[in-house]
Enzyme design. Structure first.
Site, PDB file in Angstrom:
ATOM      1  N   ASP A   1     -48.894 -99.680 -10.419  1.00 33.89           N
ATOM      2  CA  ASP A   1     -47.565 -99.671 -10.119  1.00 33.89           C
ATOM      3  C   ASP A   1     -47.571 -99.767  -8.440  1.00 33.89           C
ATOM      4  O   ASP A   1     -48.169 -99.544  -7.581  1.00 33.89           O
ATOM      5  CB  ASP A   1     -47.040 -98.259 -10.341  1.00 33.89           C
ATOM      6  CG  ASP A   1     -45.457 -98.189 -10.329  1.00 33.89           C
ATOM      7  OD1 ASP A   1     -44.743 -98.425 -11.283  1.00 33.89           O
ATOM      8  OD2 ASP A   1     -45.059 -97.707  -9.143  1.00 33.89           O
TER       9      ASP A   1
ATOM     10  N   ASN B   1     -36.973-103.181  -2.536  1.00 28.86           N
ATOM     11  CA  ASN B   1     -35.987-103.952  -2.748  1.00 28.86           C
ATOM     12  C   ASN B   1     -34.575-103.497  -2.088  1.00 28.86           C
ATOM     13  O   ASN B   1     -33.906-104.324  -1.706  1.00 28.86           O
ATOM     14  CB  ASN B   1     -35.449-103.743  -4.459  1.00 28.86           C
ATOM     15  CG  ASN B   1     -36.316-104.499  -5.301  1.00 28.86           C
ATOM     16  OD1 ASN B   1     -36.610-105.830  -4.716  1.00 28.86           O
ATOM     17  ND2 ASN B   1     -36.658-104.259  -6.444  1.00 28.86           N
TER      18      ASN B   1
ATOM     19  N   HIS C   1     -33.324-108.023  -3.280  1.00 26.54           N
ATOM     20  CA  HIS C   1     -34.057-108.230  -4.947  1.00 26.54           C
ATOM     21  C   HIS C   1     -34.787-109.486  -4.661  1.00 26.54           C
ATOM     22  O   HIS C   1     -35.750-109.475  -5.525  1.00 26.54           O
ATOM     23  CB  HIS C   1     -33.040-108.095  -5.828  1.00 26.54           C
ATOM     24  CG  HIS C   1     -32.637-106.722  -6.092  1.00 26.54           C
ATOM     25  ND1 HIS C   1     -33.647-106.067  -7.018  1.00 26.54           N
ATOM     26  CD2 HIS C   1     -31.727-106.016  -5.764  1.00 26.54           C
ATOM     27  CE1 HIS C   1     -32.966-104.740  -7.179  1.00 26.54           C
ATOM     28  NE2 HIS C   1     -31.819-104.840  -6.229  1.00 26.54           N
TER      29      HIS C   1
ATOM     30  N   ASP D   1     -38.698-109.952  -5.979  1.00 33.01           N
ATOM     31  CA  ASP D   1     -39.052-110.963  -6.902  1.00 33.01           C
ATOM     32  C   ASP D   1     -40.225-111.464  -6.110  1.00 33.01           C
ATOM     33  O   ASP D   1     -41.584-111.681  -6.836  1.00 33.01           O
ATOM     34  CB  ASP D   1     -38.102-111.831  -7.360  1.00 33.01           C
ATOM     35  CG  ASP D   1     -36.983-110.934  -8.273  1.00 33.01           C
ATOM     36  OD1 ASP D   1     -37.545-109.910  -8.507  1.00 33.01           O
ATOM     37  OD2 ASP D   1     -36.214-111.840  -8.656  1.00 33.01           O
TER      38      ASP D   1
ATOM     39  N   GLU E   1     -41.787-102.992 -11.913  1.00 32.77           N
ATOM     40  CA  GLU E   1     -42.933-103.209 -10.699  1.00 32.77           C
ATOM     41  C   GLU E   1     -44.399-102.657 -11.170  1.00 32.77           C
ATOM     42  O   GLU E   1     -45.155-102.541 -10.601  1.00 32.77           O
ATOM     43  CB  GLU E   1     -42.594-102.406  -9.581  1.00 32.77           C
ATOM     44  CG  GLU E   1     -42.587-101.066  -9.451  1.00 32.77           C
ATOM     45  CD  GLU E   1     -41.222-100.453  -9.918  1.00 32.77           C
ATOM     46  OE1 GLU E   1     -40.609-101.169 -10.736  1.00 32.77           O
ATOM     47  OE2 GLU E   1     -41.129 -99.446  -9.337  1.00 32.77           O
TER      48      GLU E   1
END
Ligand code: MG
Length: 312
Positions: A185, A193, A198, A202, A229
């Protein structure tokens, strides 16, 4: 790069050589069909229904042509066997026969045959028919690939992961071999973010996915994006000591990315890892059970301050 047992084949699906299997007890007919179809595919010719099923056990074919009348297992019986096995049911089966009639046609279609070729036949028509089936098979392969891959990172998706994990759990129990799983994780990714937006989030996930694939060592290893994530790694036939070493390599590859994170640990993007191993002598266990175990250990790693691995 290896990303999983089924995955690389699916990825290379579009340029994979088409494979056709022909079963006919008449050697001249087999040879003739083989010569026609060699223009568009890699062709194997066998002389019985039994031999066709045997060939399908060891090799992957896209299209199978079955003569109806063969000593022993005939074409319709072989068609039924091919269509009733989950390993081969996707294959296009073409029935080759001299005696086409309403009953034969209905019987064959009921058994799952996709097409007929009536003897005597015209080479050009056989070629055109088989080519159409090969095109449909290639399209189906492409769809299978899309349904198994994560749109953002290009690695395997949750569906592919879940299926692979179930298969590997059964295999581990069957063969008494160890099976290891890592859950990974990205730490404080919500904050990443929030701060960077965002689209940069990504990009960060894409880079991490790519770094993770560096730790895949064998064809059976599979890395997948299983949540926003969250990533997961399946390592068949891998014991706990090896898993600990792999977890270190995973952490190292991510830290080598040196991605800045203003709210991150030491200003960098880091990961937490939970990992567990079925030692090969355990009772059979479901994919979801081993996943839950790894998830608990990932939670412990988070509790322990993140940027670490807990392997048990
Ligand atoms: Mg025959």
């Amino acid at each position: 790069m290896s990303t999983g047992s089924d995955f690389p084949n699916l990825v290379s699906g579009s340029n994979q050589q088409n494979k056709v299997l022909v079963a006919d007890d008449d050697p001249m007919m087999g040879e003739f069909l083989g010569a026609i179809l060699e223009q568009i595919a890699d062709v194997t010719v066998v002389s019985s229904g039994e031999a066709a099923l045997k060939a399908l056990e060891t090799d992957a074919y896209d299209v199978v042509l079955l003569d109806v009348e063969m000593p022993g297992m005939g074409g319709l019986e072989a068609c039924k066997a091919i269509k009733s096995s989950p390993d081969t049911s996707h294959i296009s089966v073409i029935i080759v026969t001299a005696r086409i009639g309403d009953k034969m046609e209905v019987d064959a279609l009921d058994l799952g045959a996709t097409d007929f070729i009536v003897k005597p036949f015209v080479a050009k028509i056989v070629l055109a028919r088989v080519r159409n089936h090969l095109i449909m098979q290639a399209q189906a392969r492409q769809l299978r690939l899309l349904s198994m891959s994560d749109g953002l990172t290009g690695i395997a998706n949750r569906r592919c992961f879940d299926q692979t994990l179930e298969n590997e759990c059964s295999r581990a129990a069957r063969t008494n071999t160890p099976l290891s799983l890592l859950l990974i994780d990205v730490d404080r990714f919500k904050q990443y973010n929030d701060h960077y937006g965002h689209s940069q989030g990504d990009e960060c996930l894409k880079k991490i996915a790519k770094a993770l694939t560096l730790s895949a060592r064998r064809a059976g290893d599979l890395v997948a994006r299983v949540g926003g994530e969250e990533f997961a790694f399946i390592f068949p036939n891998t014991d706990k000591d090896s898993l600990i070493a792999i977890a270190q390599s995973v952490s190292m590859h991510v830290s080598e990315l040196a991605l800045s994170h203003i709210d991150g640990i030491d200003g960098k993007v880091t990961i937490s890892i939970g990992g567990t191993t079925l030692d090969g002598t355990n009772q059979p266990i479901s994919g979801s059970a081993i996943y839950m175990k790894a998830d608990e250990l990932l939670y412990k790693a988070k509790e322990a301050g993140r940027n670490c691995a807990v392997i048990e």
